[in-house]
Design an enzyme around this catalytic site. Sequence first.
Site, mmCIF file in Angstrom:
data_model
loop_
_atom_site.group_PDB
_atom_site.id
_atom_site.type_symbol
_atom_site.label_atom_id
_atom_site.label_comp_id
_atom_site.label_asym_id
_atom_site.label_seq_id
_atom_site.Cartn_x
_atom_site.Cartn_y
_atom_site.Cartn_z
ATOM 1 N N THR A 132 -1.311 -4.533 -7.916
ATOM 2 C CA THR A 132 -1.388 -3.603 -9.052
ATOM 3 C C THR A 132 0.009 -3.147 -9.466
ATOM 4 O O THR A 132 0.207 -2.727 -10.599
ATOM 5 C CB THR A 132 -2.253 -2.369 -8.714
ATOM 6 O OG1 THR A 132 -1.846 -1.840 -7.448
ATOM 7 C CG2 THR A 132 -3.723 -2.719 -8.672
ATOM 8 N N LYS A 185 1.790 -2.350 -13.305
ATOM 9 C CA LYS A 185 2.600 -1.173 -13.642
ATOM 10 C C LYS A 185 3.923 -1.594 -14.276
ATOM 11 O O LYS A 185 4.362 -1.002 -15.264
ATOM 12 C CB LYS A 185 2.840 -0.324 -12.377
ATOM 13 C CG LYS A 185 1.588 0.349 -11.846
ATOM 14 C CD LYS A 185 1.732 0.793 -10.396
ATOM 15 C CE LYS A 185 0.363 1.122 -9.817
ATOM 16 N NZ LYS A 185 0.377 1.281 -8.355
ATOM 17 N N LYS A 197 4.238 -11.443 1.329
ATOM 18 C CA LYS A 197 4.829 -10.959 0.060
ATOM 19 C C LYS A 197 6.238 -11.529 -0.153
ATOM 20 O O LYS A 197 6.823 -11.342 -1.215
ATOM 21 C CB LYS A 197 4.833 -9.425 0.038
ATOM 22 C CG LYS A 197 3.414 -8.827 -0.005
ATOM 23 C CD LYS A 197 3.430 -7.315 0.032
ATOM 24 C CE LYS A 197 2.052 -6.691 0.127
ATOM 25 N NZ LYS A 197 1.279 -6.729 -1.119
#
Length: 841
Positions: free
Chosen positions: A659, A663, A557
Amino acid sequence: MSRPLTDQEKRKQISIRGIVGVENVAELKKGFNRHLHFTLVKDRNVATPRDYYFALAHTVRDHLVGRWIRTQQYYYEKDPKRVYYLSLEFYMGRTLQNTMINLGLQNACDEAIYQLGLDIEELEDIEEDAGLGNGGLGRLAACFLDSMATLGLAAYGYGIRYEYGIFNQKIRDGWQVEEADDWLRHGNPWEKARPEYMLPVHFYGRVEHTKSGLKWVDTQVVLALPYDTPVPGYMNNTVNTMRLWSARAPNDFNLRDFNVGDYIQAVLDRNLAENISRVLYPNDNFFEGKELRLKQEYFVVAATLQDVIRRFKASKFGSTESIRTIFESFPDQVNHAFHFLINVLVAWDITKRTFAYTNHTVLPEALERWPVDLVEKLLPRHLQIIYEINQRHLDKVAALFPNDIDRLRRMSLIEEGGVKRINMAHLCIIGSHAVNGVAKIHSDIVKTQVFKDFAELEPEKFQNKTNGITPRRWLLLCNPGLAELIAEKIGEDYVKDLSQLIKLHKFVNDDIFIREVSKVKQENKVKFAQYLEKEYKVKINPSSMFDVHVKRIHEYKRQLMNCLHIITMYNRIKRNPMKPFVPRTVIIGGKAAPGYHMAKMIIRLITAVGHVVNNDPVVGNKLKVIFLENYRVSLAEKVIPATDLSEQISTAGTEASGTGNMKFMLNGALTIGTMDGANVEMAEEAGEENLFIFGMRIQDVEELDKKGYNAQEYYDKLPELKQAIDQIKSGFFSPKQPDLFNEVTNMLFHHDRFKVFADYEAYVKCQDKVSQLYMNAKEWTKMVIRNIAASGKFSSDRTIKEYARDIWNVEPSDIKIPPPNEPRDVADDKNPNCTTQQVKL
């Protein structure tokens, strides 16, 4: 008592959160006082804020119960096809506010609690997060449950009721420290134990050859006790069930052979059985092959299958059909969105027609491979069945691809060499009628790379289902100002049909709307800045750009790349303090798995850099760095609406979907990201020019792998990168321990699978474009509006409709469950619609 509403209480005017009626408010106040008195046995003189939270929770739950019973009656009477969603994680967060919104009670509850002289936000903050998940996968499961109820699907979530959820993260001297999450300490008002449906689950033992065939004997039994939690749909009176299993030792556990001296120890040993549901494994995208983890997996599957078959028999066994014929219809009546197991089913064909497998990661270290020896010890009969399945599977492969020994080896369920292991993903694929990834790019990788052989064998099985998020929690609940603003422009129906957000395109150039969107964002930022100042004692400039990177800490990430950019910005300010600089507040948050050393070092580096930056008077309020402690669902609900820039910067080809990215987009943040996961589809929907896309694409990563990635080359040719790395290496950020971060820099040079240096230059240049646009508030907000208008695809309602149509073969129901005559009919035994014997749970 009534009063004019302030701006801060604006959410009370939002009609999509329910209407304030005098009768409603009076009834809620009455219910609140009744529960305070009779359920909690307190009066206002001695009640604590937690008592008030519980009184409110029980009052709201009263409005669920009648709908819950009515829904289950409806499913029993109409007998629709059921969907069973099995997951080891359900990251539900808090329940109170979500329930009030879905029942249309938010505004009435706000008013009732105000009239009682209490602060509803204070009460909401008392609720513990149900943190029964690690991150994206567990939160996705929670969003799916919300959507399935909202769409009227007869759906059930099945998982484990962990006594301890994801650990609480404390930051002490810059290091992550874990504390147990004792989330049930004060009780859970939302769950109902169902001991009458307790089921046995067997472990260990041996396989015996008998006249009637093979028999699994001498097993150790653990009981699975179900706890049910209601899952309300949005404004449709449907309330589905999430059933979580808790492990219990049988009464004779370890006592059958006890002698007088061993009695105490035998009772204490009951914990061994009950440990199965004690704690959530805190790994995200990493497989830990421990015996307890395999026990958890088998425990939830074995208990759930028994429960599903019990419910199926209750609806079907009134007929005169044979058991075989009845179970042939099992796949038409039942769907499981998970993997394994056939030992209680009649045939392998039925298994395949019943199950579907969703793959959530392509990282090799995350895919499960269980040692054969462990499976043989824990589930000896199942190992025999797996060998039989593998033999039939390989016979099929050999018939289609004769003489292709390599293919047989690659496709086997059993991996030879060294420790023999069972490849669980392979078992999932051959045991399911459908296999899907969770974003287009991910599904392509699944099909063309990771499971290429299987896709060649059965191409019709492989599909894509792009993930989504529920707009109820991730807009109405967390960002009421924006939710109301959108409702004013396009009406309220978008809450159940997010594709209607496309109508916002016509307001992109509307100056008033631009100002209103900007004002909502600024209000959210001011509120979050106050929260940060209170929690972290750091003065935040609410006009600065809120640059947010929140997710699990993982090398792929690339929180490290963000950290290098922070150092680069710091160095630029120090080099030329008088040069104009767009102020930024960089917020990074997330938990590192307790055993993931490098992730913990990344947190330590971020906190060290933050300490230097935040205390440098030359920098002032131009740049601040906050590491958000204990990032969780309830904290996401605060930070996401306040975000300007969303960081989605994984190496292309590593993030299955994401996800959080959705958002942020829905809540008016702009995305800086790579072409990875669902970022690709977000760029398709909004136009690539409306995201800040940078860096290598998948094909670039593949070419770099072929050529060989050499980090030193980038270090040598990029002066700002070299300066940042030299500062880390020299101890500039850790003067008391100059070599503290040697492992981090050594990894970046020699073992970086995720190629941080290769994307650094493109990332920094892209960040410069971000700063440039941020200076033009109007153009920035226009891009924000385009993003919100393009985010309709990313509703979990759309995702679930696609699963229902393409995999589960069920139709969303337009039939609304009639509202119960609350609260009387729940206890009225004369009401024919409320006879308890009709409710088959």
